[in-house]
Design an enzyme around this catalytic site. Structure first.
Site, PDB file in Angstrom:
ATOM      1  N   GLY A 172       0.760  -1.363   0.138  1.00 14.09           N
ATOM      2  CA  GLY A 172       0.022   0.121  -0.156  1.00 14.09           C
ATOM      3  C   GLY A 172       0.867   1.182   0.041  1.00 14.09           C
ATOM      4  O   GLY A 172       1.262   1.808   0.886  1.00 14.09           O
ATOM      5  N   TYR A 173       1.519   1.789  -1.201  1.00 16.42           N
ATOM      6  CA  TYR A 173       2.084   2.899  -1.412  1.00 16.42           C
ATOM      7  C   TYR A 173       1.139   3.981  -1.924  1.00 16.42           C
ATOM      8  O   TYR A 173       1.109   5.093  -1.402  1.00 16.42           O
ATOM      9  CB  TYR A 173       3.404   2.661  -2.281  1.00 16.42           C
ATOM     10  N   SER A 174       0.656   3.679  -3.066  1.00 17.82           N
ATOM     11  CA  SER A 174       0.121   4.728  -4.108  1.00 17.82           C
ATOM     12  C   SER A 174      -1.068   5.082  -3.538  1.00 17.82           C
ATOM     13  O   SER A 174      -2.050   4.278  -2.938  1.00 17.82           O
ATOM     14  CB  SER A 174      -0.131   4.002  -5.534  1.00 17.82           C
ATOM     15  N   SER A 215      -1.827  -4.108  -5.912  1.00 24.17           N
ATOM     16  CA  SER A 215      -2.047  -5.562  -6.392  1.00 24.17           C
ATOM     17  C   SER A 215      -2.195  -6.655  -5.651  1.00 24.17           C
ATOM     18  O   SER A 215      -1.642  -6.442  -4.655  1.00 24.17           O
ATOM     19  CB  SER A 215      -0.522  -5.788  -7.251  1.00 24.17           C
ATOM     20  N   GLU A 224      13.120  -4.366  -4.864  1.00 24.35           N
ATOM     21  CA  GLU A 224      12.154  -4.372  -6.031  1.00 24.35           C
ATOM     22  C   GLU A 224      12.689  -4.668  -7.276  1.00 24.35           C
ATOM     23  O   GLU A 224      12.104  -5.243  -8.174  1.00 24.35           O
ATOM     24  CB  GLU A 224      10.876  -3.525  -5.744  1.00 24.35           C
ATOM     25  N   THR A 228       7.450   5.210 -13.321  1.00 28.59           N
ATOM     26  CA  THR A 228       7.349   5.210 -14.362  1.00 28.59           C
ATOM     27  C   THR A 228       8.493   5.498 -15.231  1.00 28.59           C
ATOM     28  O   THR A 228       9.680   5.837 -14.531  1.00 28.59           O
ATOM     29  CB  THR A 228       6.523   6.471 -14.832  1.00 28.59           C
ATOM     30  N   GLU A 244       9.199   7.910 -17.080  1.00 34.88           N
ATOM     31  CA  GLU A 244       9.793   9.385 -16.971  1.00 34.88           C
ATOM     32  C   GLU A 244      10.570   9.441 -15.816  1.00 34.88           C
ATOM     33  O   GLU A 244      11.507  10.184 -15.565  1.00 34.88           O
ATOM     34  CB  GLU A 244       8.658  10.379 -16.869  1.00 34.88           C
TER      35      GLU A 244
HETATM   36  C1  LIG Z   1      -0.033  -2.854 -13.067  1.00 40.24           C
HETATM   37  C2  LIG Z   1       0.119  -1.983 -11.969  1.00 40.24           C
HETATM   38  C3  LIG Z   1       0.354  -2.477 -10.314  1.00 40.24           C
HETATM   39  C4  LIG Z   1       0.569  -1.638  -9.435  1.00 40.24           C
HETATM   40  N1  LIG Z   1       0.856  -2.043  -8.117  1.00 40.24           N
HETATM   41  C5  LIG Z   1       1.017  -1.433  -7.123  1.00 40.24           C
HETATM   42  C6  LIG Z   1       0.951  -1.879  -5.865  1.00 40.24           C
HETATM   43  O1  LIG Z   1       0.739  -3.161  -5.515  1.00 40.24           O
HETATM   44  N2  LIG Z   1       1.107  -1.013  -4.672  1.00 40.24           N
HETATM   45  C7  LIG Z   1       1.034   0.266  -5.035  1.00 40.24           C
HETATM   46  O2  LIG Z   1       1.309   1.128  -3.989  1.00 40.24           O
HETATM   47  N3  LIG Z   1       1.153   1.142  -6.380  1.00 40.24           N
HETATM   48  C8  LIG Z   1       0.863   0.141  -7.255  1.00 40.24           C
HETATM   49  N4  LIG Z   1       1.001   0.673  -8.692  1.00 40.24           N
HETATM   50  C9  LIG Z   1       0.977   2.060  -8.717  1.00 40.24           C
HETATM   51  C10 LIG Z   1       2.286   2.640  -9.418  1.00 40.24           C
HETATM   52  O3  LIG Z   1       3.160   2.769  -8.348  1.00 40.24           O
HETATM   53  C11 LIG Z   1       1.904   4.069  -9.824  1.00 40.24           C
HETATM   54  O4  LIG Z   1       0.952   4.044 -10.827  1.00 40.24           O
HETATM   55  C12 LIG Z   1       3.179   4.729 -10.580  1.00 40.24           C
HETATM   56  O5  LIG Z   1       3.980   5.343  -9.220  1.00 40.24           O
HETATM   57  C13 LIG Z   1       2.736   6.048 -11.071  1.00 40.24           C
HETATM   58  O6  LIG Z   1       1.973   7.011 -10.069  1.00 40.24           O
HETATM   59  P1  LIG Z   1       0.468   7.426 -10.537  1.00 40.24           P
HETATM   60  O7  LIG Z   1      -0.065   6.566 -11.261  1.00 40.24           O
HETATM   61  O8  LIG Z   1      -0.180   8.189  -9.600  1.00 40.24           O
HETATM   62  O9  LIG Z   1       0.872   8.524 -11.833  1.00 40.24           O
HETATM   63  P2  LIG Z   1       1.464  10.138 -11.671  1.00 40.24           P
HETATM   64  O10 LIG Z   1       2.641  10.178 -10.525  1.00 40.24           O
HETATM   65  O11 LIG Z   1       0.201  10.946 -11.576  1.00 40.24           O
HETATM   66  O12 LIG Z   1       2.113  10.200 -12.963  1.00 40.24           O
HETATM   67  C14 LIG Z   1       1.249  10.738 -14.238  1.00 40.24           C
HETATM   68  C15 LIG Z   1       2.359  10.860 -15.416  1.00 40.24           C
HETATM   69  O13 LIG Z   1       2.994  12.051 -14.876  1.00 40.24           O
HETATM   70  C16 LIG Z   1       4.397  11.681 -15.021  1.00 40.24           C
HETATM   71  N5  LIG Z   1       5.300  12.260 -14.166  1.00 40.24           N
HETATM   72  C17 LIG Z   1       5.096  12.616 -12.739  1.00 40.24           C
HETATM   73  N6  LIG Z   1       5.835  13.131 -12.001  1.00 40.24           N
HETATM   74  C18 LIG Z   1       6.984  13.473 -12.880  1.00 40.24           C
HETATM   75  C19 LIG Z   1       8.352  13.993 -12.956  1.00 40.24           C
HETATM   76  N7  LIG Z   1       8.595  14.574 -11.954  1.00 40.24           N
HETATM   77  N8  LIG Z   1       8.905  14.360 -14.229  1.00 40.24           N
HETATM   78  C20 LIG Z   1       8.442  13.877 -15.273  1.00 40.24           C
HETATM   79  N9  LIG Z   1       7.144  13.191 -15.566  1.00 40.24           N
HETATM   80  C21 LIG Z   1       6.541  13.106 -14.236  1.00 40.24           C
HETATM   81  C22 LIG Z   1       4.370  10.199 -14.851  1.00 40.24           C
HETATM   82  O14 LIG Z   1       5.568   9.541 -15.448  1.00 40.24           O
HETATM   83  C23 LIG Z   1       3.235   9.862 -15.633  1.00 40.24           C
HETATM   84  O15 LIG Z   1       3.440   9.720 -17.073  1.00 40.24           O
HETATM   85  C24 LIG Z   1       0.801  -0.125  -9.702  1.00 40.24           C
HETATM   86  C25 LIG Z   1       0.437   0.139 -10.882  1.00 40.24           C
HETATM   87  C26 LIG Z   1       0.487  -0.463 -11.973  1.00 40.24           C
HETATM   88  C27 LIG Z   1       0.214  -0.070 -13.129  1.00 40.24           C
END
Ligand SMILES: Cc1cc2nc3c(=O)[nH]c(=O)nc-3n(C[C@H](O)[C@H](O)[C@H](O)COP(=O)(O)OP(=O)(O)OC[C@H]3O[C@@H](n4cnc5c(N)ncnc54)[C@H](O)[C@@H]3O)c2cc1C
Length: 395
Positions: free
Chosen positions: A131-133, A165, A248, A377, A379
């Site tokens: 539970g991070y995001s 997940s 990880e 991501t 980026e």
């Molecule tokens: C299949 C899958 C499984 C996952 N499982 C888990 C899990 O088990 N537990 C958990 O906690 N999370 C999980 N996640 C979440 C994942 O860690 C986040 O989706 C990821 O960290 C991106 O955060 P966000 O979705 O909030 O996007 P945002 O952070 O809102 O980003 C949106 C866009 O902006 C860009 N962006 C953001 N900041 C910057 C910057 N400083 N410079 C340039 N570009 C930037 C990003 O690259 C992206 O394209 C999972 C995600 C997926 C897809």
């Protein structure tokens, strides 16, 4: 440079391959990391985890005193590579159980936490989610808002997590919470272990774009979590989390999946006709496959470089980000090219004869899209490469 595996490592790989042959149903075409938590398949996932636990393979690199086998990081990476290449489910006890919850508890957990949690992970009985995001915190994870307020011997937790997940099948959550709002954001975070059966926790599954139930929203409404479930010191959780994130990395999963997809594409091309000619004789298709093979080889080398650094006690930073970007993007390229090579029928899935390879390339194509988002991501990884790797300024 000598890139060969040692005879002992080669022998271990053969042992794993033989075991997989014996234990997977005949004709098994694989399953991907997120698909394994879908209710349609989860019984198989659970059974496989128990079998792997009985072999002692779930916790290969853990020290023996904690139920591990004290094997090397390279051997663990070989195990993971073979499991992912063959699409074996149930290798990680949810998201994080064997890979970062256990290893981080070994470093920072109390004796009581180790006693309570390590054995059931090693035996394949306790499933974990991470539970991070949160809806407002992903890339900028330190801004997380889920609040934990001390009340006697408990924390009272309120807030929301998302994209967790395996939360719908998990017994425990490796949970990041805010315990202090008065200090800079990195300094007010703590890590706690939340029993998913605690009153006030609600899990709502999200269907992913490949149609599988894999990740979830988790809602916390005045949830009481005992203070003894705090990992490390209060408000020092960011540093624990950073260590957990290091566990990880390697990128071997992406490399194994790409290699598998490439082997499927090659198999298809070897047998397919294109009009009166064999597809395998088409120079464009042959060049394309050769080109993908080069990219997949590079991807695998990057992943083993990260594992090798970890095995030498070095902390891969730039190297892990390079492996992540190249690995996840190569996996997407291989699957996308596979869709093109298979043609329009690539979009058909299921048990019909019209679905080439029972839709496995399609499944890879859809699920690989999330790899450039999950675990940081592309980026963000490129930012890390630019700043930590090349020394460019952060702002
Ligand atoms: C299949 C899958 C499984 C996952 N499982 C888990 C899990 O088990 N537990 C958990 O906690 N999370 C999980 N996640 C979440 C994942 O860690 C986040 O989706 C990821 O960290 C991106 O955060 P966000 O979705 O909030 O996007 P945002 O952070 O809102 O980003 C949106 C866009 O902006 C860009 N962006 C953001 N900041 C910057 C910057 N400083 N410079 C340039 N570009 C930037 C990003 O690259 C992206 O394209 C999972 C995600 C997926 C897809």
């Amino acid at each position: 440079m000598d890139f060969r595996f040692t005879p002992q490592e080669e022998q271990f790989r053969s042992e794993i391959q033989a075991w997989i042959k014996e234990n997977l149903p005949p004709g098994w075409l694989g399953i991907d990391r997120e698909e394994q938590f879908d209710p349609a398949i989860f019984d198989v996932t659970r059974q496989m985890a128990k079998k792997l636990a009985a072999k002692g393979w779930l916790t290969l690199a853990w020290p023996k005193e904690y139920g591990g086998q004290g094997r090397s990081i390279i051997e663990q990476t070989i195990f993971q590579e073979e499991m992912m290449f063959n699409g074996v489910p149930g290798t990680t006890m949810g998201i994080g159980g064997t890979q970062w919850v256990g290893p981080t508890l070994i470093l920072y957990g109390t004796d009581q936490q180790k006693k309570e949690h390590l054995p059931p992970i090693a035996s394949g009985d306790r499933w974990w989610c991470t539970g991070y995001s949160e809806p407002g915190s992903g890339s900028d994870l330190a801004s997380l808002q889920t609040r934990a307020v001390r009340d006697g011997d408990d924390y009272i937790v309120t807030g929301q997590k998302i994209w967790s997940s395996a939360a719908h099948v998990s017994d425990y959550c490796w949970l990041a919470v805010r315990t202090n709002t008065e200090v800079p954001k990195h300094k007010g975070i703590s890590m706690i272990l939340a029993d998913m059966k605690t009153p006030g926790i609600k899990v709502r599954p999200i269907v992913n774009l490949a149609g599988a139930v894999s990740f979830n929203e988790i809602f916390f409404d005045n949830v009481r979590i005992p203070v003894r479930n705090l990992v490390g010191e209060e408000n020092r959780g960011w540093y624990i989390l950073a260590v957990a994130l290091d566990f990880e990395r390697s990128g071997i999963t992406y490399a194994a999946y790409s290699r598998k997809t490439l082997s499927y594409i090659t198999q298809f091309v070897a047998h397919a006709q294109h009009g009166p000619r064999r597809l395998a004789n088409n120079a464009i298709v042959r060049n394309l496959i050769a080109d993908l093979a080069i990219q997949v080889q590079i991807q695998r080398r990057f992943a083993y470089r990260v594992a090798w650094m970890q095995s030498k006690g070095k902390v891969p930073s730039l190297e892990a980000s390079i492996a992540k970007v190249w690995g996840s993007e190569t996996q997407q390229r291989v699957a996308a090219e596979g869709m093109r090579v298979l043609g329009l029928y690539s979009q058909v899935e299921g048990e019909t004869h019209l679905a080439p390879l029972k839709g496995r390339i399609l499944a890879q194509y859809l699920s690989s899209l999330s790899n450039t988002i999950a675990a940081g991501t592309s980026e963000i990884q490129r930012n890390i490469i630019a700043t930590r790797g090349l020394g460019l300024p952060r702002d």
